[in-house]
Design a protein around this motif. Structure first.
Motif, PDB file in Angstrom:
ATOM      1  N   ASP A  68       0.781  -1.385   0.318  1.00  0.00           N
ATOM      2  CA  ASP A  68      -0.187   0.261   0.176  1.00  0.00           C
ATOM      3  C   ASP A  68       0.721   1.125  -0.150  1.00  0.00           C
ATOM      4  O   ASP A  68       2.273   1.158   0.210  1.00  0.00           O
ATOM      5  CB  ASP A  68      -1.054   0.087   0.814  1.00  0.00           C
ATOM      6  N   ASP A  69       0.179   2.536   0.295  1.00  0.00           N
ATOM      7  CA  ASP A  69       1.208   3.604  -0.347  1.00  0.00           C
ATOM      8  C   ASP A  69       1.608   3.829   1.221  1.00  0.00           C
ATOM      9  O   ASP A  69       2.747   4.833   1.094  1.00  0.00           O
ATOM     10  CB  ASP A  69      -0.147   4.711  -0.119  1.00  0.00           C
ATOM     11  N   GLN A  70       1.483   3.299   2.321  1.00  0.00           N
ATOM     12  CA  GLN A  70       2.458   3.656   3.561  1.00  0.00           C
ATOM     13  C   GLN A  70       3.773   2.122   3.813  1.00  0.00           C
ATOM     14  O   GLN A  70       4.189   2.105   3.905  1.00  0.00           O
ATOM     15  CB  GLN A  70       1.457   3.654   4.987  1.00  0.00           C
ATOM     16  N   GLY A  71       3.554   1.747   2.336  1.00  0.00           N
ATOM     17  CA  GLY A  71       4.423   0.785   2.291  1.00  0.00           C
ATOM     18  C   GLY A  71       4.210  -0.924   3.506  1.00  0.00           C
ATOM     19  O   GLY A  71       5.140  -1.805   3.476  1.00  0.00           O
ATOM     20  N   ASN A  72       2.954  -0.896   3.784  1.00  0.00           N
ATOM     21  CA  ASN A  72       2.210  -2.810   4.260  1.00  0.00           C
ATOM     22  C   ASN A  72       2.338  -2.921   3.145  1.00  0.00           C
ATOM     23  O   ASN A  72       1.798  -2.903   1.869  1.00  0.00           O
ATOM     24  CB  ASN A  72       1.429  -1.973   4.855  1.00  0.00           C
ATOM     25  N   GLY A  73       3.212  -4.373   3.154  1.00  0.00           N
ATOM     26  CA  GLY A  73       2.972  -5.708   2.282  1.00  0.00           C
ATOM     27  C   GLY A  73       1.816  -6.240   2.704  1.00  0.00           C
ATOM     28  O   GLY A  73       1.542  -6.775   3.705  1.00  0.00           O
ATOM     29  N   TYR A  74       1.108  -6.853   1.837  1.00  0.00           N
ATOM     30  CA  TYR A  74      -0.176  -7.508   2.188  1.00  0.00           C
ATOM     31  C   TYR A  74      -0.414  -9.490   1.332  1.00  0.00           C
ATOM     32  O   TYR A  74      -0.009  -8.659   0.238  1.00  0.00           O
ATOM     33  CB  TYR A  74      -1.444  -7.111   1.870  1.00  0.00           C
ATOM     34  N   PRO A  75      -0.789  -9.664   1.464  1.00  0.00           N
ATOM     35  CA  PRO A  75      -0.768 -11.514   0.795  1.00  0.00           C
ATOM     36  C   PRO A  75      -2.164 -11.003  -0.721  1.00  0.00           C
ATOM     37  O   PRO A  75      -3.045 -10.716   0.335  1.00  0.00           O
ATOM     38  CB  PRO A  75      -0.950 -12.635   1.348  1.00  0.00           C
ATOM     39  N   ALA A  76      -1.740 -11.181  -1.068  1.00  0.00           N
ATOM     40  CA  ALA A  76      -2.843 -11.506  -2.528  1.00  0.00           C
ATOM     41  C   ALA A  76      -2.830 -12.115  -3.412  1.00  0.00           C
ATOM     42  O   ALA A  76      -1.572 -13.113  -3.851  1.00  0.00           O
ATOM     43  CB  ALA A  76      -2.482  -9.808  -3.389  1.00  0.00           C
ATOM     44  N   ILE A  77      -3.574 -11.935  -4.695  1.00  0.00           N
ATOM     45  CA  ILE A  77      -3.638 -12.616  -5.647  1.00  0.00           C
ATOM     46  C   ILE A  77      -3.818 -12.395  -7.085  1.00  0.00           C
ATOM     47  O   ILE A  77      -4.518 -11.309  -7.000  1.00  0.00           O
ATOM     48  CB  ILE A  77      -5.262 -13.847  -5.509  1.00  0.00           C
ATOM     49  N   ARG A  78      -2.873 -12.487  -7.827  1.00  0.00           N
ATOM     50  CA  ARG A  78      -2.782 -11.900  -9.174  1.00  0.00           C
ATOM     51  C   ARG A  78      -3.748 -13.237 -10.078  1.00  0.00           C
ATOM     52  O   ARG A  78      -3.533 -14.635 -10.060  1.00  0.00           O
ATOM     53  CB  ARG A  78      -1.104 -12.350  -9.709  1.00  0.00           C
ATOM     54  N   TRP A  79      -4.817 -13.039 -10.518  1.00  0.00           N
ATOM     55  CA  TRP A  79      -5.357 -13.371 -11.403  1.00  0.00           C
ATOM     56  C   TRP A  79      -4.897 -13.657 -13.209  1.00  0.00           C
ATOM     57  O   TRP A  79      -3.916 -12.561 -13.649  1.00  0.00           O
ATOM     58  CB  TRP A  79      -7.066 -12.824 -11.772  1.00  0.00           C
ATOM     59  N   ARG A  80      -4.550 -14.310 -13.039  1.00  0.00           N
ATOM     60  CA  ARG A  80      -3.569 -14.696 -14.997  1.00  0.00           C
ATOM     61  C   ARG A  80      -4.539 -14.771 -15.646  1.00  0.00           C
ATOM     62  O   ARG A  80      -4.560 -14.074 -17.308  1.00  0.00           O
ATOM     63  CB  ARG A  80      -2.423 -15.168 -14.569  1.00  0.00           C
ATOM     64  N   ARG A  81      -4.920 -15.953 -15.931  1.00  0.00           N
ATOM     65  CA  ARG A  81      -6.294 -16.338 -17.087  1.00  0.00           C
ATOM     66  C   ARG A  81      -7.168 -16.656 -16.899  1.00  0.00           C
ATOM     67  O   ARG A  81      -7.602 -17.506 -15.636  1.00  0.00           O
ATOM     68  CB  ARG A  81      -5.484 -17.227 -18.282  1.00  0.00           C
ATOM     69  N   LEU A  82      -8.407 -16.545 -17.544  1.00  0.00           N
ATOM     70  CA  LEU A  82      -9.288 -17.036 -17.382  1.00  0.00           C
ATOM     71  C   LEU A  82     -10.475 -17.812 -18.822  1.00  0.00           C
ATOM     72  O   LEU A  82     -10.226 -17.116 -20.058  1.00  0.00           O
ATOM     73  CB  LEU A  82     -11.087 -16.303 -16.903  1.00  0.00           C
ATOM     74  N   GLY A  83     -10.970 -18.951 -18.664  1.00  0.00           N
ATOM     75  CA  GLY A  83     -11.336 -19.257 -19.734  1.00  0.00           C
ATOM     76  C   GLY A  83     -11.480 -21.001 -19.350  1.00  0.00           C
ATOM     77  O   GLY A  83     -12.087 -21.266 -18.393  1.00  0.00           O
ATOM     78  N   SER A  84     -11.685 -21.617 -20.429  1.00  0.00           N
ATOM     79  CA  SER A  84     -11.595 -22.632 -20.665  1.00  0.00           C
ATOM     80  C   SER A  84     -10.506 -23.183 -20.944  1.00  0.00           C
ATOM     81  O   SER A  84      -9.252 -23.497 -20.626  1.00  0.00           O
ATOM     82  CB  SER A  84     -12.061 -23.364 -22.016  1.00  0.00           C
ATOM     83  N   HIS A  85     -10.012 -25.028 -20.987  1.00  0.00           N
ATOM     84  CA  HIS A  85      -9.144 -25.217 -21.292  1.00  0.00           C
ATOM     85  C   HIS A  85      -8.076 -24.774 -21.634  1.00  0.00           C
ATOM     86  O   HIS A  85      -6.474 -25.473 -21.769  1.00  0.00           O
ATOM     87  CB  HIS A  85      -8.684 -26.926 -21.206  1.00  0.00           C
ATOM     88  N   ARG A  86      -8.199 -24.121 -22.623  1.00  0.00           N
ATOM     89  CA  ARG A  86      -7.500 -23.380 -23.820  1.00  0.00           C
ATOM     90  C   ARG A  86      -6.158 -22.581 -23.038  1.00  0.00           C
ATOM     91  O   ARG A  86      -5.002 -22.323 -22.897  1.00  0.00           O
ATOM     92  CB  ARG A  86      -8.101 -22.399 -24.878  1.00  0.00           C
ATOM     93  N   ILE A  87      -6.562 -22.496 -21.413  1.00  0.00           N
ATOM     94  CA  ILE A  87      -5.453 -21.207 -20.700  1.00  0.00           C
ATOM     95  C   ILE A  87      -4.698 -21.155 -20.349  1.00  0.00           C
ATOM     96  O   ILE A  87      -3.011 -21.071 -20.233  1.00  0.00           O
ATOM     97  CB  ILE A  87      -7.007 -20.836 -19.917  1.00  0.00           C
ATOM     98  N   PHE A  88      -4.422 -23.324 -20.723  1.00  0.00           N
ATOM     99  CA  PHE A  88      -3.465 -23.617 -20.122  1.00  0.00           C
ATOM    100  C   PHE A  88      -2.469 -24.080 -20.913  1.00  0.00           C
ATOM    101  O   PHE A  88      -1.108 -24.414 -20.917  1.00  0.00           O
ATOM    102  CB  PHE A  88      -3.690 -25.298 -19.287  1.00  0.00           C
ATOM    103  N   ARG A  89      -2.162 -23.558 -22.382  1.00  0.00           N
ATOM    104  CA  ARG A  89      -1.535 -23.347 -23.100  1.00  0.00           C
ATOM    105  C   ARG A  89      -0.558 -22.376 -22.528  1.00  0.00           C
ATOM    106  O   ARG A  89       1.100 -22.294 -22.758  1.00  0.00           O
ATOM    107  CB  ARG A  89      -1.904 -23.301 -24.934  1.00  0.00           C
ATOM    108  N   ASN A  90      -0.933 -21.322 -21.940  1.00  0.00           N
ATOM    109  CA  ASN A  90      -0.233 -20.169 -21.495  1.00  0.00           C
ATOM    110  C   ASN A  90      -0.789 -19.672 -19.928  1.00  0.00           C
ATOM    111  O   ASN A  90      -1.729 -18.683 -20.137  1.00  0.00           O
ATOM    112  CB  ASN A  90      -0.656 -18.734 -22.461  1.00  0.00           C
ATOM    113  N   PRO A  91      -0.557 -20.436 -18.977  1.00  0.00           N
ATOM    114  CA  PRO A  91      -1.336 -20.081 -18.122  1.00  0.00           C
ATOM    115  C   PRO A  91      -1.087 -18.630 -17.093  1.00  0.00           C
ATOM    116  O   PRO A  91      -1.408 -18.207 -16.287  1.00  0.00           O
ATOM    117  CB  PRO A  91      -0.942 -21.296 -17.030  1.00  0.00           C
TER     118      PRO A  91
END
Length: 108
Positions: free
Chosen positions: A85-108
């Motif tokens: 955050d703006d104060q320099g505090n770190g927080y665990p989070a997730i990054r959503w990478r891909r969304l869709g069908s099995h095709r996303i596993f070609r470039n997950p």
């Protein structure tokens, strides 16, 4: 749970139908609550079984979530990150990478 989305995830999301978007959002809300629980716990943790959280083969640090079993097939990939955050505090989070069908596993 804090999160961020890749640009390709945002594009994947726009390609979904309105019904698919709603199905994903419902699963994402449940997943978010499970992530919060995962971070708070010190004992062994089990992800909700119906979300089928598991590592993506040949993509270290990347996981998949199943948000739809019936047509169409719905998968999302994500990874753990830290957001500062703006104060320099770190927080665990997730990054959503891909969304869709099995095709996303070609470039997950």
């Amino acid at each position: 749970m804090r999160f961020e989305r890749t640009e390709i995830f945002k594009a994947d999301y726009k390609r979904l139908s309105v019904a698919e978007q709603e199905t994903f959002r419902k699963a994402a809300r449940e997943f978010s609550a499970a992530c919060d629980d995962f971070i708070r716990r010190t004992d062994p943790f089990q992800w909700p079984g119906h979300l089928r959280i598991k590592p993506v083969t040949n993509a270290p640090g990347v996981f998949e979530l199943t948000w739809s079993f019936s047509g169409p097939d719905g998968r999302a990939t994500w990874e753990w990150v830290s957001i500062t955050d703006d104060q320099g505090n770190g927080y665990p989070a997730i990054r959503w990478r891909r969304l869709g069908s099995h095709r996303i596993f070609r470039n997950p």
